[in-house]
Design a protein around this motif. Structure first.
Motif, PDB file in Angstrom:
ATOM      1  N   LYS A   1       0.841  -1.202   0.000  1.00 15.66           N
ATOM      2  CA  LYS A   1       0.000   0.000   0.000  1.00 15.66           C
ATOM      3  C   LYS A   1       0.874   1.249   0.000  1.00 15.66           C
ATOM      4  O   LYS A   1       0.583   2.226  -0.709  1.00 15.66           O
ATOM      5  CB  LYS A   1      -0.914  -0.011   1.229  1.00 15.66           C
ATOM      6  CG  LYS A   1      -1.797   1.227   1.359  1.00 15.66           C
ATOM      7  CD  LYS A   1      -2.621   1.167   2.651  1.00 15.66           C
ATOM      8  CE  LYS A   1      -3.457   2.431   2.817  1.00 15.66           C
ATOM      9  NZ  LYS A   1      -4.228   2.428   4.086  1.00 15.66           N
TER      10      LYS A   1
ATOM     11  N   TRP B   1      -8.993  -0.633   0.733  1.00 15.29           N
ATOM     12  CA  TRP B   1      -8.165   0.268  -0.075  1.00 15.29           C
ATOM     13  C   TRP B   1      -9.011   1.054  -1.077  1.00 15.29           C
ATOM     14  O   TRP B   1      -8.689   2.202  -1.402  1.00 15.29           O
ATOM     15  CB  TRP B   1      -7.114  -0.537  -0.841  1.00 15.29           C
ATOM     16  CG  TRP B   1      -6.029  -1.141   0.000  1.00 15.29           C
ATOM     17  CD1 TRP B   1      -5.816  -0.938   1.338  1.00 15.29           C
ATOM     18  CD2 TRP B   1      -5.018  -2.040  -0.433  1.00 15.29           C
ATOM     19  NE1 TRP B   1      -4.734  -1.669   1.761  1.00 15.29           N
ATOM     20  CE2 TRP B   1      -4.214  -2.349   0.701  1.00 15.29           C
ATOM     21  CE3 TRP B   1      -4.696  -2.628  -1.653  1.00 15.29           C
ATOM     22  CZ2 TRP B   1      -3.126  -3.219   0.621  1.00 15.29           C
ATOM     23  CZ3 TRP B   1      -3.609  -3.487  -1.738  1.00 15.29           C
ATOM     24  CH2 TRP B   1      -2.838  -3.773  -0.619  1.00 15.29           C
TER      25      TRP B   1
ATOM     26  N   ASP C   1      -9.822   4.422   0.121  1.00 16.00           N
ATOM     27  CA  ASP C   1      -8.712   5.228   0.622  1.00 16.00           C
ATOM     28  C   ASP C   1      -8.726   6.621  -0.001  1.00 16.00           C
ATOM     29  O   ASP C   1      -9.208   6.822  -1.124  1.00 16.00           O
ATOM     30  CB  ASP C   1      -7.385   4.538   0.295  1.00 16.00           C
ATOM     31  CG  ASP C   1      -6.235   5.063   1.134  1.00 16.00           C
ATOM     32  OD1 ASP C   1      -6.032   4.528   2.238  1.00 16.00           O
ATOM     33  OD2 ASP C   1      -5.565   6.010   0.682  1.00 16.00           O
TER      34      ASP C   1
ATOM     35  N   VAL D   1      -3.765   4.230  -4.127  1.00 15.98           N
ATOM     36  CA  VAL D   1      -4.211   3.063  -3.361  1.00 15.98           C
ATOM     37  C   VAL D   1      -5.541   2.554  -3.911  1.00 15.98           C
ATOM     38  O   VAL D   1      -5.747   1.339  -4.049  1.00 15.98           O
ATOM     39  CB  VAL D   1      -4.317   3.416  -1.866  1.00 15.98           C
ATOM     40  CG1 VAL D   1      -4.862   2.223  -1.068  1.00 15.98           C
ATOM     41  CG2 VAL D   1      -2.956   3.842  -1.324  1.00 15.98           C
ATOM     42  N   ARG D   2      -6.449   3.471  -4.245  1.00 12.09           N
ATOM     43  CA  ARG D   2      -7.736   3.039  -4.812  1.00 12.09           C
ATOM     44  C   ARG D   2      -7.517   2.321  -6.143  1.00 12.09           C
ATOM     45  O   ARG D   2      -8.150   1.308  -6.424  1.00 12.09           O
ATOM     46  CB  ARG D   2      -8.676   4.235  -5.006  1.00 12.09           C
ATOM     47  CG  ARG D   2      -9.014   4.969  -3.717  1.00 12.09           C
ATOM     48  CD  ARG D   2     -10.267   5.820  -3.861  1.00 12.09           C
ATOM     49  NE  ARG D   2     -10.210   6.760  -4.980  1.00 12.09           N
ATOM     50  CZ  ARG D   2      -9.645   7.960  -4.946  1.00 12.09           C
ATOM     51  NH1 ARG D   2      -9.024   8.371  -3.832  1.00 12.09           N
ATOM     52  NH2 ARG D   2      -9.661   8.777  -6.004  1.00 12.09           N
TER      53      ARG D   2
END
Length: 368
Positions: free
Chosen positions: A114, A144, A147, A152-153
């Protein structure tokens, strides 16, 4: 040869000797005990013969051999290294290190992936964790997907793609798209184009094995919202090229086009490899109402055996006002690619409007 004609350096040269020196120098700054000479010796052996991905793996493996630390200690130094590296792509060796040496430490490794994805991308490295423990990995990646960081997405969607290029396929997700369905739902109206492109590519992967699942899922999406509509349009691209009526309907082009095709031409009528093919036509609406039109063209390429293989290309998607006329023109260079070779012979070109073939032309590809 002029500078504009000079051959671009191979992509694998991202990991050249100068880059290895940079990695060694920055690693030594964050970890003074780092054996940088040993690293350079290992990482540079046979470098010229290695592909891009082999070079990336070599850097990761060389670091593992010279870092006299346990796995958590190595991660601590690599986290300090990440913001000091001078290329986003180069940073991908950091997630590779995690996937190679941290599969038995799920929480620590996934947290590292991450973190590292913001500097390059952890999309390849997260896949061994999904393969090893699909349920646990996807549950975390669903978090995630919410996020605040778009990187991260995107990782939540890109890492769980069934058919991610340059990586192995995730057989479980190929067999059951419902497994990653909650991630896609959470991202279906994402404000980031970076994320939306990934979601669309994920959907397009699904369309190869589960077109009906995809069509039914998208029927429940808020397609009146621009972000969701964009994802759906690009995620359905393979089905749209196939003329799938439900897919066309989802983007507002399900009705048969009420148009006349005038002067559809493919020129020149004979050309050689490397020449440009010009396509032109006029569409005349025969309806008093506006129409949403998806205009594509297909080329029946001649194969080495003499048989043909069809490839569909995008022409234009637009709304044609009632009784209006639209001129369309396109050029395409006929040249070889790593994924397609051209052979001499008679090539048919077909005009597709809302999935229907409305006109055809042809050209001859000459030998030599």
């Amino acid at each position: 040869m002029s500078s504009s004609q000079e051959k671009a350096p191979a992509l694998k040269e991202i990991f050249n000797h100068e880059r290895l020196e940079h990695i060694a120098r920055e690693m030594h700054r964050v970890y003074p005990a780092f054996r940088h000479r040993d690293f350079l010796h290992l990482a540079s052996q046979g470098l010229d013969e290695l592909s891009l991905m082999q070079r990336l793996a070599r850097v990761s493996d060389s670091l593992h051999q010279v870092l006299d630390l346990d796995y958590p200690g190595s991660l601590e130094r690599l986290r300090a290294l990440a913001p000091r590296l001078n290329s986003r792509f180069v940073c991908i060796f950091l997630p590779h290190f995690v996937a190679s040496h941290g599969l038995d430490q799920f929480d620590l490794s996934m947290d590292a992936l991450k973190y590292f994805t913001g500097f390059g991308s952890s999309e390849f490295a997260v896949r061994p964790f999904i393969r090893q423990d699909c349920q646990r990995s996807l549950a975390l990646m669903l978090e995630w997907a919410a996020d605040a960081d778009e990187h991260v997405r995107r990782l939540a969607s890109e890492g769980s793609r069934p058919r991610l290029p340059w990586s192995f396929r995730l057989e479980q997700l190929q067999a059951d798209p419902e497994l990653a369905g909650p991630i896609l739902e959470r991202l279906k109206n994402d404000p980031s184009l970076y994320v939306r492109k990934s979601v669309a590519n994920h959907l397009n992967d699904i369309s190869k094995e589960h077109p009906q699942w995809l069509l039914e899922r998208l029927q429940g999406w808020p397609l009146e919202q621009p972000h969701s509509a964009w994802i759906a349009r690009h995620g359905l691209r393979s089905l749209i090229k196939q003329g799938e009526r439900q897919a066309l309907a989802l983007i507002g082009a399900g009705a048969r086009a009420q148009v006349q095709v005038e002067a559809f031409k493919a020129s020149p009528s004979a050309l050689q490899l490397g020449d440009a093919l010009s396509l032109s036509l006029q569409l005349q609406s025969t309806s008093p109402e506006p129409q949403r039109l998806v205009v594509d063209y297909a080329i029946d390429y001649v194969k080495a055996s003499g048989a043909t293989s069809r490839k569909v290309f995008k022409f234009k998607t637009f709304t044609l006002p009632g009784e209006a006329r639209q001129l369309l023109q396109r050029q395409q260079q006929i040249r070889d690619f790593s994924t397609r070779r051209h052979y001499p012979g008679h090539h048919q070109v077909h005009l597709l409007v809302n999935g229907d073939c409305l006109a055809s032309a042809h050209f001859e590809l000459l030998p030599g």
